[in-house]
Write a protein that holds these residues in place. Structure first.
Motif, PDB file in Angstrom:
ATOM      1  N   PHE A 216      56.211   4.601 -37.297  1.00  0.00           N
ATOM      2  CA  PHE A 216      56.549   3.764 -36.498  1.00  0.00           C
ATOM      3  C   PHE A 216      58.309   4.467 -35.593  1.00  0.00           C
ATOM      4  CE2 PHE A 216      59.303   4.340 -40.551  1.00  0.00           C
ATOM      5  CZ  PHE A 216      60.921   4.562 -39.349  1.00  0.00           C
ATOM      6  N   VAL A 217      58.247   4.559 -34.335  1.00  0.00           N
ATOM      7  CA  VAL A 217      59.376   4.972 -33.256  1.00  0.00           C
ATOM      8  C   VAL A 217      60.605   3.498 -33.134  1.00  0.00           C
ATOM      9  CG1 VAL A 217      59.579   5.822 -31.474  1.00  0.00           C
ATOM     10  CG2 VAL A 217      57.141   6.776 -32.680  1.00  0.00           C
ATOM     11  N   ASP A 218      61.456   3.510 -33.047  1.00  0.00           N
ATOM     12  CA  ASP A 218      62.250   2.793 -32.405  1.00  0.00           C
ATOM     13  C   ASP A 218      63.365   4.124 -31.385  1.00  0.00           C
ATOM     14  OD1 ASP A 218      62.289   0.016 -32.719  1.00  0.00           O
ATOM     15  OD2 ASP A 218      61.977   0.551 -34.811  1.00  0.00           O
ATOM     16  N   ALA A 219      63.039   3.698 -30.058  1.00  0.00           N
ATOM     17  CA  ALA A 219      64.445   4.744 -29.063  1.00  0.00           C
ATOM     18  C   ALA A 219      64.733   4.182 -27.566  1.00  0.00           C
ATOM     19  CB  ALA A 219      63.907   6.001 -29.062  1.00  0.00           C
ATOM     20  N   GLY A 220      65.912   4.868 -28.016  1.00  0.00           N
ATOM     21  CA  GLY A 220      66.652   3.611 -26.161  1.00  0.00           C
ATOM     22  C   GLY A 220      67.434   4.384 -25.655  1.00  0.00           C
ATOM     23  N   PHE A 221      68.385   4.205 -24.820  1.00  0.00           N
ATOM     24  CA  PHE A 221      69.161   4.980 -24.016  1.00  0.00           C
ATOM     25  C   PHE A 221      69.551   3.880 -22.762  1.00  0.00           C
ATOM     26  CE2 PHE A 221      65.719   7.341 -22.386  1.00  0.00           C
ATOM     27  CZ  PHE A 221      65.761   6.998 -21.528  1.00  0.00           C
ATOM     28  N   GLU A 222      71.091   3.721 -22.163  1.00  0.00           N
ATOM     29  CA  GLU A 222      71.136   3.160 -21.292  1.00  0.00           C
ATOM     30  C   GLU A 222      71.315   3.713 -19.448  1.00  0.00           C
ATOM     31  OE1 GLU A 222      73.890  -0.091 -21.299  1.00  0.00           O
ATOM     32  OE2 GLU A 222      73.845  -1.192 -23.674  1.00  0.00           O
ATOM     33  N   THR A 223      71.313   3.881 -19.028  1.00  0.00           N
ATOM     34  CA  THR A 223      72.126   4.722 -17.475  1.00  0.00           C
ATOM     35  C   THR A 223      72.816   3.525 -17.167  1.00  0.00           C
ATOM     36  OG1 THR A 223      69.758   3.594 -16.462  1.00  0.00           O
ATOM     37  CG2 THR A 223      69.154   5.812 -18.211  1.00  0.00           C
ATOM     38  N   ALA A 224      73.212   3.709 -15.316  1.00  0.00           N
ATOM     39  CA  ALA A 224      73.603   2.672 -14.788  1.00  0.00           C
ATOM     40  C   ALA A 224      73.052   1.044 -14.236  1.00  0.00           C
ATOM     41  CB  ALA A 224      74.187   3.946 -13.598  1.00  0.00           C
ATOM     42  N   LYS A 225      71.269   2.004 -14.589  1.00  0.00           N
ATOM     43  CA  LYS A 225      71.162   0.645 -14.127  1.00  0.00           C
ATOM     44  C   LYS A 225      70.327  -0.226 -15.350  1.00  0.00           C
ATOM     45  CE  LYS A 225      69.243   2.509 -10.332  1.00  0.00           C
ATOM     46  NZ  LYS A 225      69.000   1.356  -8.741  1.00  0.00           N
ATOM     47  N   GLY A 226      70.337   0.527 -16.196  1.00  0.00           N
ATOM     48  CA  GLY A 226      71.023  -0.632 -17.770  1.00  0.00           C
ATOM     49  C   GLY A 226      69.609   0.130 -18.871  1.00  0.00           C
ATOM     50  N   LYS A 227      69.645  -0.844 -19.336  1.00  0.00           N
ATOM     51  CA  LYS A 227      68.980  -0.137 -20.707  1.00  0.00           C
ATOM     52  C   LYS A 227      67.522  -0.313 -20.677  1.00  0.00           C
ATOM     53  CE  LYS A 227      68.299  -1.408 -25.882  1.00  0.00           C
ATOM     54  NZ  LYS A 227      68.398  -2.469 -27.089  1.00  0.00           N
ATOM     55  N   PHE A 228      67.064   0.508 -21.579  1.00  0.00           N
ATOM     56  CA  PHE A 228      65.330   1.825 -21.637  1.00  0.00           C
ATOM     57  C   PHE A 228      65.122   1.415 -23.235  1.00  0.00           C
ATOM     58  CE2 PHE A 228      66.587   2.919 -17.213  1.00  0.00           C
ATOM     59  CZ  PHE A 228      65.270   3.402 -16.970  1.00  0.00           C
ATOM     60  N   SER A 229      64.295   0.736 -23.727  1.00  0.00           N
ATOM     61  CA  SER A 229      63.505   1.201 -24.762  1.00  0.00           C
ATOM     62  C   SER A 229      62.188   1.122 -25.033  1.00  0.00           C
ATOM     63  CB  SER A 229      64.996   0.727 -26.316  1.00  0.00           C
ATOM     64  OG  SER A 229      64.338  -1.003 -25.710  1.00  0.00           O
ATOM     65  N   THR A 230      61.864   1.615 -26.023  1.00  0.00           N
ATOM     66  CA  THR A 230      60.665   1.220 -26.910  1.00  0.00           C
ATOM     67  C   THR A 230      60.772   1.440 -28.078  1.00  0.00           C
ATOM     68  OG1 THR A 230      59.856   3.830 -27.121  1.00  0.00           O
ATOM     69  CG2 THR A 230      59.691   2.776 -25.313  1.00  0.00           C
ATOM     70  N   SER A 231      59.651   0.617 -29.192  1.00  0.00           N
ATOM     71  CA  SER A 231      59.480   0.161 -30.526  1.00  0.00           C
ATOM     72  C   SER A 231      57.841   0.467 -30.694  1.00  0.00           C
ATOM     73  CB  SER A 231      59.690  -0.975 -30.551  1.00  0.00           C
ATOM     74  OG  SER A 231      59.763  -1.486 -32.234  1.00  0.00           O
ATOM     75  N   TYR A 232      57.543   0.507 -31.227  1.00  0.00           N
ATOM     76  CA  TYR A 232      56.332   0.794 -31.782  1.00  0.00           C
ATOM     77  C   TYR A 232      55.802   1.302 -33.127  1.00  0.00           C
ATOM     78  CZ  TYR A 232      51.831   3.917 -33.190  1.00  0.00           C
ATOM     79  OH  TYR A 232      51.239   4.277 -34.145  1.00  0.00           O
ATOM     80  N   ARG A 233      55.358   0.146 -33.827  1.00  0.00           N
ATOM     81  CA  ARG A 233      54.961   0.326 -34.934  1.00  0.00           C
ATOM     82  C   ARG A 233      52.665   0.802 -35.509  1.00  0.00           C
ATOM     83  NH1 ARG A 233      59.191   0.546 -35.169  1.00  0.00           N
ATOM     84  NH2 ARG A 233      60.371  -0.795 -36.197  1.00  0.00           N
ATOM     85  N   GLY A 234      52.786   1.569 -35.610  1.00  0.00           N
ATOM     86  CA  GLY A 234      51.019   1.945 -36.370  1.00  0.00           C
ATOM     87  C   GLY A 234      50.786   0.694 -37.345  1.00  0.00           C
ATOM     88  N   SER A 235      49.165   0.803 -37.192  1.00  0.00           N
ATOM     89  CA  SER A 235      48.435   0.557 -38.179  1.00  0.00           C
ATOM     90  C   SER A 235      47.259   1.350 -38.776  1.00  0.00           C
ATOM     91  CB  SER A 235      47.822  -0.736 -37.466  1.00  0.00           C
ATOM     92  OG  SER A 235      46.706  -0.583 -36.311  1.00  0.00           O
ATOM     93  N   GLU A 236      46.496   1.017 -39.148  1.00  0.00           N
ATOM     94  CA  GLU A 236      45.061   1.869 -40.274  1.00  0.00           C
ATOM     95  C   GLU A 236      44.160   2.067 -39.125  1.00  0.00           C
ATOM     96  OE1 GLU A 236      43.639   0.319 -43.375  1.00  0.00           O
ATOM     97  OE2 GLU A 236      45.270   0.607 -44.804  1.00  0.00           O
ATOM     98  N   LYS A 237      44.199   0.897 -37.690  1.00  0.00           N
ATOM     99  CA  LYS A 237      43.472   1.395 -36.623  1.00  0.00           C
ATOM    100  C   LYS A 237      43.770   1.747 -35.617  1.00  0.00           C
ATOM    101  CE  LYS A 237      40.815  -3.039 -38.233  1.00  0.00           C
ATOM    102  NZ  LYS A 237      40.703  -4.524 -38.035  1.00  0.00           N
ATOM    103  N   GLY A 238      45.474   2.153 -35.393  1.00  0.00           N
ATOM    104  CA  GLY A 238      45.741   2.750 -34.683  1.00  0.00           C
ATOM    105  C   GLY A 238      46.872   2.318 -34.296  1.00  0.00           C
ATOM    106  N   VAL A 239      47.207   1.869 -32.555  1.00  0.00           N
ATOM    107  CA  VAL A 239      48.111   1.769 -32.419  1.00  0.00           C
ATOM    108  C   VAL A 239      48.951  -0.174 -32.978  1.00  0.00           C
ATOM    109  CG1 VAL A 239      49.739   0.262 -30.061  1.00  0.00           C
ATOM    110  CG2 VAL A 239      48.190   2.832 -29.965  1.00  0.00           C
ATOM    111  N   GLY A 240      49.620  -0.067 -33.704  1.00  0.00           N
ATOM    112  CA  GLY A 240      49.400  -1.716 -33.955  1.00  0.00           C
ATOM    113  C   GLY A 240      50.522  -3.216 -32.851  1.00  0.00           C
TER     114      GLY A 240
END
Length: 291
Positions: A216-240
């Motif tokens: 799993f991956v959760d990350a993010g930050f903000e700039t003057a433009k706004g919020k950037f973030s991603t969220s990933y959860r893996g599975s046995e088959k690869g990308v969940g």
């Protein structure tokens, strides 16, 4: 005397100079920087590449293969092909010791600062698991060793694990809370989470996650433009599951090797992936869906 690190960094700067010249519509400067960069890349590979080791020599008068110059060769795209970048990545990994990646250009030294650039090199060579292995090895040592604070990162230490940094004669001078040793922060954000800003403040962006063997991956930050973030959860088959958020009034693209299906926006817009890619995306909330 030629030096691989200096030339790789110069080549990197010349790429930025060309981007700036393009923005300013300065065709004379663009042609000049492009010509210099092309010659520099050809000369560095002709004079300093050692095919037998899969690494660049530090300079023309030595057989030493530095960590800094080789990591920067990948980061700056001084390598001439994906295969060559992978070769450098694999060769750097083969040299790791019990306590991390060596920096022979600084003696019997482990340099977390330069290792931060090596992390980027592994990601750029499409070797995310090598980057993660190095984080666990080198930064794991710094966090777990009882001689350190278990909350900060040291400036440097010896390849034998002793807290001696070869560039300094006085061990008390070595910083144990060194900002330059926090390379994983950027590498994990830009590559594992895949948030890469390509325009001012994130006006344009690329979401290109390389989670490797992370579940799993959760990350993010903000700039003057706004919020950037991603969220990933893996599975046995690869990308969940994968989702990301970018600010309104921005545009970008998505790249995830091996991904299939479509991206679906919060408003219901569906963009089908082609070879794991989608371009011309508007800022907003998107989720990856299998078709």
């Amino acid at each position: 005397m030629q030096n691989i690190e200096a030339n790789a960094i110069l080549y990197f700067v010349l790429q930025d100079a060309q981007s700036l010249a393009t923005e300013l519509n300065d065709k004379t400067a663009l042609a000049n920087w492009s010509k210099i960069a092309t010659k520099l890349k050809a000369a560095a590979n002709e004079k300093l590449w050692d095919a037998s080791s899969g690494l660049y020599f530090d300079n023309e008068t030595t057989t030493m293969h530095p960590q800094d110059g080789n990591a920067w060769a990948i980061k700056a795209n001084l390598t001439q092909s994906t295969a060559q970048a992978e070769q450098v990545s694999n060769a750097l990994k083969s040299r790791w010791g019990k306590y991390g990646a060596p920096a022979p250009e600084a003696g019997k030294t482990v340099s977390p600062f330069i290792s931060g650039f090596e992390l980027q090199g592994h990601y750029l060579a499409n070797k995310p698991n090598s980057a993660l292995d190095l984080i666990r090895l080198e930064w794991g040592f710094m966090l777990n060793d009882p001689r350190m604070t278990q909350s900060t990162f040291i400036e440097g230490y010896s390849t034998d694990g002793s807290l001696h940094y070869a560039p300094y004669t006085n061990d008390a001078r070595v910083s144990h809370a060194h900002g330059w040793s926090t390379g994983p922060t950027y590498a994990l954000t830009a590559y594992a989470a895949g948030i890469q800003l390509t325009g001012a403040g994130g006006s344009t962006w690329v979401i290109a996650p390389q989670a490797g063997n992370l579940t799993f991956v959760d990350a993010g930050f903000e700039t003057a433009k706004g919020k950037f973030s991603t969220s990933y959860r893996g599975s046995e088959k690869g990308v969940g599951k994968f989702a990301f958020v970018t600010p309104a009034n921005t545009t970008g693209e998505f790249v995830l090797a091996g991904a299939r299906g479509s991206l679906v926006s919060e408003g219901g817009q569906r963009v089908k992936l082609v070879n794991g890619k989608a371009s011309g995306l508007k800022g907003g909330s998107w989720k990856l869906r299998s078709d």
